[in-house]
Scaffold this motif. Structure first.
Motif, PDB file in Angstrom:
ATOM      1  N   LEU A 153       0.841  -1.199   0.000  1.00 62.38           N
ATOM      2  CA  LEU A 153       0.000   0.000   0.000  1.00 62.38           C
ATOM      3  C   LEU A 153       0.876   1.249   0.000  1.00 62.38           C
ATOM      4  CD1 LEU A 153      -2.848   1.231   0.253  1.00 62.38           C
ATOM      5  CD2 LEU A 153      -2.622   1.044   2.734  1.00 62.38           C
ATOM      6  N   ARG A 154       2.085   1.135   0.568  1.00 67.25           N
ATOM      7  CA  ARG A 154       2.986   2.282   0.632  1.00 67.25           C
ATOM      8  C   ARG A 154       3.979   2.317  -0.530  1.00 67.25           C
ATOM      9  NH1 ARG A 154       3.041   4.902   5.380  1.00 67.25           N
ATOM     10  NH2 ARG A 154       3.791   6.591   4.087  1.00 67.25           N
ATOM     11  N   LEU A 155       3.784   1.452  -1.552  1.00 70.17           N
ATOM     12  CA  LEU A 155       4.691   1.494  -2.709  1.00 70.17           C
ATOM     13  C   LEU A 155       4.579   2.844  -3.422  1.00 70.17           C
ATOM     14  CD1 LEU A 155       6.719   0.051  -4.575  1.00 70.17           C
ATOM     15  CD2 LEU A 155       4.769  -0.794  -5.912  1.00 70.17           C
ATOM     16  N   ARG A 156       3.351   3.316  -3.584  1.00 69.65           N
ATOM     17  CA  ARG A 156       3.135   4.597  -4.261  1.00 69.65           C
ATOM     18  C   ARG A 156       3.951   5.702  -3.587  1.00 69.65           C
ATOM     19  NH1 ARG A 156      -2.649   7.384  -5.866  1.00 69.65           N
ATOM     20  NH2 ARG A 156      -1.833   9.477  -6.266  1.00 69.65           N
ATOM     21  N   TYR A 157       3.842   5.774  -2.274  1.00 69.53           N
ATOM     22  CA  TYR A 157       4.593   6.777  -1.517  1.00 69.53           C
ATOM     23  C   TYR A 157       6.089   6.655  -1.793  1.00 69.53           C
ATOM     24  CZ  TYR A 157       7.034   8.716   2.493  1.00 69.53           C
ATOM     25  OH  TYR A 157       7.916   9.399   3.285  1.00 69.53           O
ATOM     26  N   ASN A 158       6.582   5.417  -1.799  1.00 70.80           N
ATOM     27  CA  ASN A 158       8.010   5.206  -2.002  1.00 70.80           C
ATOM     28  C   ASN A 158       8.457   5.554  -3.424  1.00 70.80           C
ATOM     29  OD1 ASN A 158       9.630   3.956   0.375  1.00 70.80           O
ATOM     30  ND2 ASN A 158       7.602   3.039   0.537  1.00 70.80           N
ATOM     31  N   LEU A 159       7.603   5.232  -4.408  1.00 73.63           N
ATOM     32  CA  LEU A 159       7.942   5.575  -5.793  1.00 73.63           C
ATOM     33  C   LEU A 159       8.017   7.085  -5.958  1.00 73.63           C
ATOM     34  CD1 LEU A 159       5.587   3.011  -7.589  1.00 73.63           C
ATOM     35  CD2 LEU A 159       8.100   2.883  -7.448  1.00 73.63           C
ATOM     36  N   GLN A 160       7.047   7.783  -5.385  1.00 74.05           N
ATOM     37  CA  GLN A 160       7.021   9.240  -5.517  1.00 74.05           C
ATOM     38  C   GLN A 160       8.188   9.884  -4.770  1.00 74.05           C
ATOM     39  OE1 GLN A 160       2.792   9.653  -4.288  1.00 74.05           O
ATOM     40  NE2 GLN A 160       2.493  10.660  -6.270  1.00 74.05           N
ATOM     41  N   ALA A 161       8.537   9.311  -3.626  1.00 70.82           N
ATOM     42  CA  ALA A 161       9.666   9.850  -2.854  1.00 70.82           C
ATOM     43  C   ALA A 161      10.974   9.674  -3.626  1.00 70.82           C
ATOM     44  CB  ALA A 161       9.739   9.172  -1.487  1.00 70.82           C
ATOM     45  N   LEU A 162      11.107   8.555  -4.342  1.00 73.25           N
ATOM     46  CA  LEU A 162      12.290   8.359  -5.194  1.00 73.25           C
ATOM     47  C   LEU A 162      12.281   9.360  -6.348  1.00 73.25           C
ATOM     48  CD1 LEU A 162      12.414   4.452  -5.388  1.00 73.25           C
ATOM     49  CD2 LEU A 162      14.292   5.899  -4.548  1.00 73.25           C
ATOM     50  N   GLN A 163      11.118   9.513  -6.968  1.00 74.51           N
ATOM     51  CA  GLN A 163      11.021  10.402  -8.125  1.00 74.51           C
ATOM     52  C   GLN A 163      11.371  11.844  -7.753  1.00 74.51           C
ATOM     53  OE1 GLN A 163       7.338  11.850  -9.428  1.00 74.51           O
ATOM     54  NE2 GLN A 163       7.693  11.459 -11.608  1.00 74.51           N
ATOM     55  N   ARG A 164      10.916  12.255  -6.561  1.00 71.67           N
ATOM     56  CA  ARG A 164      11.135  13.635  -6.110  1.00 71.67           C
ATOM     57  C   ARG A 164      12.533  13.838  -5.540  1.00 71.67           C
ATOM     58  NH1 ARG A 164       5.597  13.488  -3.803  1.00 71.67           N
ATOM     59  NH2 ARG A 164       6.457  12.668  -1.867  1.00 71.67           N
ATOM     60  N   GLY A 165      13.282  12.758  -5.401  1.00 65.12           N
ATOM     61  CA  GLY A 165      14.608  12.872  -4.799  1.00 65.12           C
ATOM     62  C   GLY A 165      14.568  12.935  -3.277  1.00 65.12           C
ATOM     63  N   GLN A 166      13.397  12.674  -2.726  1.00 62.49           N
ATOM     64  CA  GLN A 166      13.241  12.714  -1.266  1.00 62.49           C
ATOM     65  C   GLN A 166      13.886  11.469  -0.642  1.00 62.49           C
ATOM     66  OE1 GLN A 166       9.066  13.164  -0.432  1.00 62.49           O
ATOM     67  NE2 GLN A 166       9.314  12.685   1.744  1.00 62.49           N
ATOM     68  N   THR A 167      13.753  10.348  -1.336  1.00 61.28           N
ATOM     69  CA  THR A 167      14.458   9.120  -0.952  1.00 61.28           C
ATOM     70  C   THR A 167      15.610   8.914  -1.922  1.00 61.28           C
ATOM     71  OG1 THR A 167      12.467   8.085  -0.067  1.00 61.28           O
ATOM     72  CG2 THR A 167      14.259   6.620  -0.705  1.00 61.28           C
ATOM     73  N   LYS A 168      16.785   8.633  -1.381  1.00 58.06           N
ATOM     74  CA  LYS A 168      17.973   8.452  -2.220  1.00 58.06           C
ATOM     75  C   LYS A 168      17.932   7.068  -2.879  1.00 58.06           C
ATOM     76  CE  LYS A 168      22.850   9.212  -1.680  1.00 58.06           C
ATOM     77  NZ  LYS A 168      23.967   9.333  -0.722  1.00 58.06           N
ATOM     78  N   PRO A 169      18.178   6.979  -4.189  1.00 57.45           N
ATOM     79  CA  PRO A 169      18.008   5.705  -4.904  1.00 57.45           C
ATOM     80  C   PRO A 169      19.199   4.770  -4.813  1.00 57.45           C
ATOM     81  CG  PRO A 169      18.592   7.417  -6.459  1.00 57.45           C
ATOM     82  CD  PRO A 169      18.502   8.089  -5.111  1.00 57.45           C
ATOM     83  N   ALA A 170      20.356   5.292  -4.377  1.00 57.50           N
ATOM     84  CA  ALA A 170      21.588   4.491  -4.407  1.00 57.50           C
ATOM     85  C   ALA A 170      22.532   5.010  -3.338  1.00 57.50           C
ATOM     86  CB  ALA A 170      22.245   4.595  -5.785  1.00 57.50           C
TER      87      ALA A 170
END
Lengths: 357, 357
Positions: free
Chosen positions: A51-68
């Motif tokens: 259910l929280r995948l959407r949140y995580n995808l958007q956080a990656l897209q926005r640069g809020q979560t670091k991808p690497a």
């Protein structure tokens, strides 16, 4: 989705991992994030699953979560380390920290990692078995420096974040797994009640007027109600003490408190996790025997309702997982709609009946 | 005893120490026992202060508490040790364990001691400042393998002992000190209510019929009521989880559970204590700054009752101690009668008005 379309954990993990990679996550980061979200679904922690995948995808897209990248060791000694996750996902960083804590415990008897600035830790429950499977006890706490939604005892405004508390230990059979909040309820449960137009089952909110309330509408009123600390109207000082335990051992120990949290860190968590190797103090198998004896004692108490035997923490979650591993994960229609949004967002078609088994 | 006869802590400690030596305790053991009982009085933990001197004197006389010797190191690694106290008093053994934990924390960052078979630990609160004064965080739990008086959630019979939970940390000003039980009330409070013919302020008992009750008379009925876990009727599964935390980290880790406790150990406690050196993970002073910020945030919440500012755990106890250090210890008539019994039992006259100041 009919009964026969329930997807397997493996299929959903692979799909979620592909989605996360589409938003820039490296294969390792994406795999760990997907695995630990699906692990939440399997254990029945649905609000902290895919259910929280959407949140995580958007956080990656926005640069809020670091991808690497990798978490940084800030400072430490033989049995404790402070890590700065630099906004990497907790779903990637926490399993690494548990692994490090286990290694420290093998040498020192206990191992502790405090992690600051880690995004979306999700359900603490999903990290427990890594330590338990290594024969160890684990205890975890998590707070959020940019959130204030839980009131201390005697107050009608908040100073704490919602602070989960978790533990896991091996026994001679199934592990004991506990993951609970230190407030009377969680914000997610209040929002669910609001969406379903229901009252809370007990007065877990404190209104701006200082009244304990069951009404979720007060939570979105202006001024809004806040969550009460565990213990409530009579014993809330105990929950306040436990919330202080959490925030002192996370925020204060990591030297990253509410004044330090930057706007970019709005959702980032601070985690305390500690592993104990019971063979440091007793012979192999002794802890498991004693833990099983405590479980037996718990089960042997007289239930108030003969139809409701006393429950062992984790037993329900493990049964839910066993069922879903056999028959597939039971996603609600509402969650499946969120996953369809993710599929569109990433152009990664959801597993269908044909490939979902 | 009139106002001007309130004895000083030093006078009462010296007197209690002489009494304990009369029952065979060595000077070191007697001094530590007396000091930590009086420390309980000073902090306002009256049920765990010199009121319990009589119990300790009788336990020494009967050979139930060992008058001399040292705790034995059973097994350990760099950051954790298991001690067997061989029925020495906790009032003597626990301060030694805190000292050892501090030494381990200086090297490893954390230090843990688990102590089994230690008599009468009294109030955990009195051991916290030893660590706090060394600049460290401390967390303690204590259980009693031969006692079952607290029910798990959903049960009307008991499987846990009354399990206190305590913590202490330094701030830039007064320390935060917390000492609370993980049940809805303590057996001592129920007995006090019974003696005073009062109802409990909230339903903290579960009767043999499975009803939550305020009536202390049920606690001595046959079959007797039991204490409810923190969280009560709605959230008692959280208190059950916390009681399991305590008993797994004490009884199971020490490999000394309810099946192992001998009749001679009937009151002996098992203690978990852990010290964290915050300078292992951050610069000197950082933890104290952050802890003070949490205290400020707590104080800055809006009180429900404007006349009742939100309290910082430990502030009341420290104020009680400051007052009693200045004006003498405020013993109730009932406690003083117990001390007169001890004076007779040991032929050690109580301090009088002339020598009490």
């Amino acid at each position: 989705m009919s009964e026969e379309k329930k997807p397997t954990a493996a299929v959903m993990t692979a799909w979620a991992s592909r989605c996360l990679m589409k938003q820039g996550a490296t294969p390792d980061v994406a795999q760990s994030m997907a695995e630990h979200l699906v692990a939440g679904d399997l254990l029945g922690f649905r609000t902290h699953g895919l259910l929280r995948l959407r949140y995580n995808l958007q956080a990656l897209q926005r640069g809020q979560t670091k991808p690497a990248g990798e978490p940084e060791l800030v400072q430490g000694r033989a049995a404790i380390e402070l890590w700065d996750a630099d906004l990497l996902s907790g779903l990637y960083v926490v399993p690494k920290a548990v692994k490090r804590a286990i290694a420290m415990a093998r040498v020192c008897g206990t191992g502790t990692v405090v992690i600051r600035r880690t995004q979306h830790v999700a359900a603490l429950a999903v990290y427990l078995e890594q330590a338990v499977d290594a024969g160890m006890l684990i205890q975890m706490m998590c707070s959020t420096p940019a959130q204030e939604v839980v009131a201390p005892y005697g107050a009608k405004s908040a100073c704490f974040s919602p602070n989960p508390f978790a533990l896991g230990v091996p026994t001679e059979s199934a592990p004991i797994l506990l993951d609970m909040s230190l407030s009377m309820t969680a914000a997610g449960k209040v929002r669910t009640a609001l969406a379903e137009n229901k009252q809370l089952p007990y007065a877990a909110l404190i209104t701006a007027e200082g009244d304990y309330s069951c009404d979720p509408a007060t939570f979105v009123a202006e001024p809004a109600s806040v969550l009460a600390s565990l213990g409530g109207k009579e014993l809330g000082y105990k929950g306040t003490g436990l919330n202080l335990f959490s925030e002192l051992w996370t925020l204060a120990l990591s030297d990253y408190g509410r004044k330090d949290a930057a706007p970019a860190d709005a959702d980032a968590n601070t985690v305390w996790l500690q592993v104990v190797d019971p063979t440091a103090v007793a012979e192999q198998g002794a802890f498991e025997r004693q833990a099983s004896a405590l479980v037996e004692a718990l089960k042997n108490t007289q239930p108030i309702d003969p139809q409701q035997p006393v429950r062992v923490p984790g037993a329900g979650a493990l049964a839910t997982r066993a069922r879903q591993l056999t028959h597939g994960i039971e996603y609600s229609a509402a969650t499946w709609r969120q996953l369809e949004w993710c599929a569109d967002f990433c152009d990664e078609p959801l597993p269908t009946a044909a490939n979902a088994q």
